[in-house]
Write a protein that holds these residues in place. Sequence first.
Motif, short mmCIF file in Angstrom:
data_model
loop_
_atom_site.label_atom_id
_atom_site.label_comp_id
_atom_site.label_asym_id
_atom_site.label_seq_id
_atom_site.Cartn_x
_atom_site.Cartn_y
_atom_site.Cartn_z
N LEU A 104 -60.23 0.80 -52.05
CA LEU A 104 -61.42 1.65 -52.30
C LEU A 104 -61.51 2.87 -51.50
O LEU A 104 -61.65 4.22 -51.99
CB LEU A 104 -62.80 1.14 -52.55
N ASP A 105 -61.24 2.94 -50.27
CA ASP A 105 -61.10 4.00 -49.37
C ASP A 105 -60.32 5.22 -49.93
O ASP A 105 -60.68 6.24 -49.71
CB ASP A 105 -60.87 3.61 -47.90
N SER A 106 -59.13 4.69 -50.31
CA SER A 106 -58.08 5.74 -50.70
C SER A 106 -58.22 5.88 -52.27
O SER A 106 -57.99 7.13 -52.75
CB SER A 106 -56.77 5.07 -50.83
N PHE A 107 -58.76 5.09 -53.01
CA PHE A 107 -59.02 5.34 -54.43
C PHE A 107 -60.09 6.40 -54.62
O PHE A 107 -60.18 7.22 -55.54
CB PHE A 107 -59.54 4.03 -54.94
N GLY A 108 -61.29 6.35 -53.73
CA GLY A 108 -62.20 7.27 -53.95
C GLY A 108 -63.36 6.50 -54.56
O GLY A 108 -63.69 5.59 -55.09
N GLU A 124 -72.42 -10.32 -55.58
CA GLU A 124 -71.69 -9.94 -54.21
C GLU A 124 -70.78 -8.80 -54.52
O GLU A 124 -70.69 -7.87 -53.45
CB GLU A 124 -70.98 -10.93 -53.71
N PHE A 125 -69.97 -8.74 -55.46
CA PHE A 125 -68.89 -7.93 -55.73
C PHE A 125 -69.59 -6.49 -56.03
O PHE A 125 -69.11 -5.62 -55.48
CB PHE A 125 -67.86 -8.16 -56.86
N ILE A 126 -70.65 -6.56 -57.04
CA ILE A 126 -71.12 -5.15 -57.19
C ILE A 126 -72.00 -4.66 -55.76
O ILE A 126 -71.81 -3.38 -55.75
CB ILE A 126 -72.37 -5.39 -58.36
N ALA A 127 -72.47 -5.51 -55.13
CA ALA A 127 -73.23 -5.10 -53.91
C ALA A 127 -72.07 -4.26 -52.73
O ALA A 127 -72.40 -3.54 -52.13
CB ALA A 127 -73.96 -6.10 -53.28
N ALA A 128 -70.79 -5.02 -52.73
CA ALA A 128 -69.73 -4.52 -51.93
C ALA A 128 -69.36 -3.04 -52.59
O ALA A 128 -68.84 -2.66 -51.61
CB ALA A 128 -68.80 -5.85 -51.89
N THR A 129 -69.30 -2.97 -53.67
CA THR A 129 -68.53 -1.93 -54.22
C THR A 129 -69.41 -0.66 -54.76
O THR A 129 -69.08 0.46 -54.55
CB THR A 129 -67.63 -2.24 -55.40
N LEU A 130 -70.46 -1.06 -55.35
CA LEU A 130 -71.32 0.15 -55.90
C LEU A 130 -72.79 0.07 -55.22
O LEU A 130 -73.53 1.10 -55.20
CB LEU A 130 -71.82 -0.18 -57.06
N GLY A 131 -73.14 -1.08 -54.25
CA GLY A 131 -74.55 -1.00 -53.68
C GLY A 131 -75.51 -1.65 -54.59
O GLY A 131 -75.38 -2.51 -55.44
N GLU A 132 -76.88 -1.03 -54.29
CA GLU A 132 -77.99 -1.46 -55.14
C GLU A 132 -78.18 -0.59 -56.33
O GLU A 132 -78.22 0.43 -56.26
CB GLU A 132 -79.15 -1.40 -54.14
N SER A 133 -78.54 -1.46 -57.42
CA SER A 133 -78.49 -0.63 -58.62
C SER A 133 -79.89 -0.03 -58.74
O SER A 133 -80.97 -0.61 -58.07
CB SER A 133 -78.19 -1.28 -59.98
N GLY A 137 -62.47 5.30 -61.64
CA GLY A 137 -62.92 6.41 -60.76
C GLY A 137 -62.19 7.50 -60.43
O GLY A 137 -61.14 7.62 -61.25
N ALA A 138 -62.34 8.32 -59.19
CA ALA A 138 -61.45 9.34 -58.95
C ALA A 138 -60.17 8.90 -59.03
O ALA A 138 -59.35 9.87 -59.37
CB ALA A 138 -61.93 10.05 -57.68
N GLY A 139 -59.83 7.82 -58.44
CA GLY A 139 -58.22 7.53 -58.36
C GLY A 139 -57.61 6.82 -59.57
O GLY A 139 -56.39 6.48 -59.53
N GLY A 140 -58.28 6.80 -60.66
CA GLY A 140 -57.88 6.21 -61.97
C GLY A 140 -58.45 4.88 -62.13
O GLY A 140 -59.61 4.75 -62.50
N CYS A 141 -57.55 3.75 -62.31
CA CYS A 141 -58.05 2.72 -62.82
C CYS A 141 -57.39 1.44 -61.87
O CYS A 141 -56.43 1.47 -61.47
CB CYS A 141 -57.51 2.50 -64.24
N ILE A 142 -58.31 0.78 -61.54
CA ILE A 142 -58.02 -0.64 -60.59
C ILE A 142 -58.23 -1.81 -61.65
O ILE A 142 -59.55 -1.89 -62.04
CB ILE A 142 -58.69 -0.75 -59.24
N TRP A 197 -53.20 -0.77 -59.20
CA TRP A 197 -54.04 0.53 -59.28
C TRP A 197 -53.18 1.37 -60.04
O TRP A 197 -51.97 1.74 -59.57
CB TRP A 197 -54.16 0.90 -57.97
N ILE A 198 -53.45 2.23 -61.02
CA ILE A 198 -52.87 3.12 -61.74
C ILE A 198 -53.50 4.16 -61.70
O ILE A 198 -54.79 4.43 -61.96
CB ILE A 198 -52.99 2.69 -63.16
N ASP A 199 -53.01 5.29 -61.26
CA ASP A 199 -53.72 6.74 -61.04
C ASP A 199 -53.86 7.45 -62.41
O ASP A 199 -53.52 7.07 -63.27
CB ASP A 199 -52.88 7.80 -60.05
#
Length: 343
Positions: free
Chosen positions: A151-155, A181-190, A252-257, A266-268
């Motif tokens: 994700l740091d590179s994906f954006g 847990e996965f949502i919290a680790a990637t998107l944070g609090e909804s 996201g910005a980097g395409g699709c994971i 990961w596909i750009d």
Amino acid sequence: MTTTTPSERDRQPEFIVWLRPDQEERARRLIDDLGLRIAAVGAPALASFRSSNLLDIEASDDFRRTLADHPDAALLMFALSADERQALTHPGSLPRGVSSADTPIITLEPLAPSLNDVRQLCEDHTTWLTRVHRAPNLVVAPGPAAAIASLDSFGRVRSIDLALRSGGESSLAALLIDAMEFIAATLGESESIDASLSGLDASSGLRLTVGDTLTSVTGDLSAHLRFPDDRAAAISLSDRAGVWFRGATLLGAGGCIRFDDRSCEWIDPAGTTVDESSMPEPDGSPVDDLIRRQIEPILNQRAVPTPPTRRIKAYALAEAALLSARTGQPESPSTILRMAGIA
């Protein structure tokens, strides 16, 4: 299969294994693969015993007495009833020596039944909580872990479509905590969660209500989560799917994971594959293989405990989803946090 030398086996702690009789064969395979030494075996008091022996050891249904007899033992909890959860979420009430030990506690189900229990553990029993590991935890499985590392590179991630299904290998509560847990680790609090729960129809045709606690929930849960800056997530969970699957698509910005438990791609935006990884399928159960792979670093003291803030956020998201399923309205995780006294 893991091979353990005699010297390595001697350095490992002895285990108390707690399970239902129908989980015995799974437990036996895992114990043999990892070369675990067993100190005691037991089952929840309400479990229906086929015999007094589990794993060829006289089984107990007195959890606290078993802990008192083996205070330094590690715990491998295939099953958790309300009694075991009450004991393990209140370590100050445990027999002498148990709470001060440093051996791991490995559970297949969420240990805490509520956000309030997690909050209290985070505030009063931080060291104890670092001993608690849940397996197979989604965020540390090979595919999801590779996705998070990208994700740091994906954006910026705009949206996530996450599906977790079990054919009886895992409860809906465990799948829900995995998802959050996965949502919290990637998107944070909804900002809000709009959820529904299906599969609660009684044989009479009457609709049953959603359980009062996380650990009593079952069926199929669907939810839409809204986040700041127009980000979103959709989750689809079931403990009645007949087959095991955990996977997601991130846009996201980097395409699709895209990932599942064992692979990640990961596909750009131009359609070029940036990165991909995969593990071969195991000969036996994929779920049991994931559990074994996650226990190995725990035994070698290489596993990183789940951060307390992520535990709290995951439970807040989960409880907001269950509240939404009861009310039929979108609910806010921040409101759940405030009600629990968490800023």
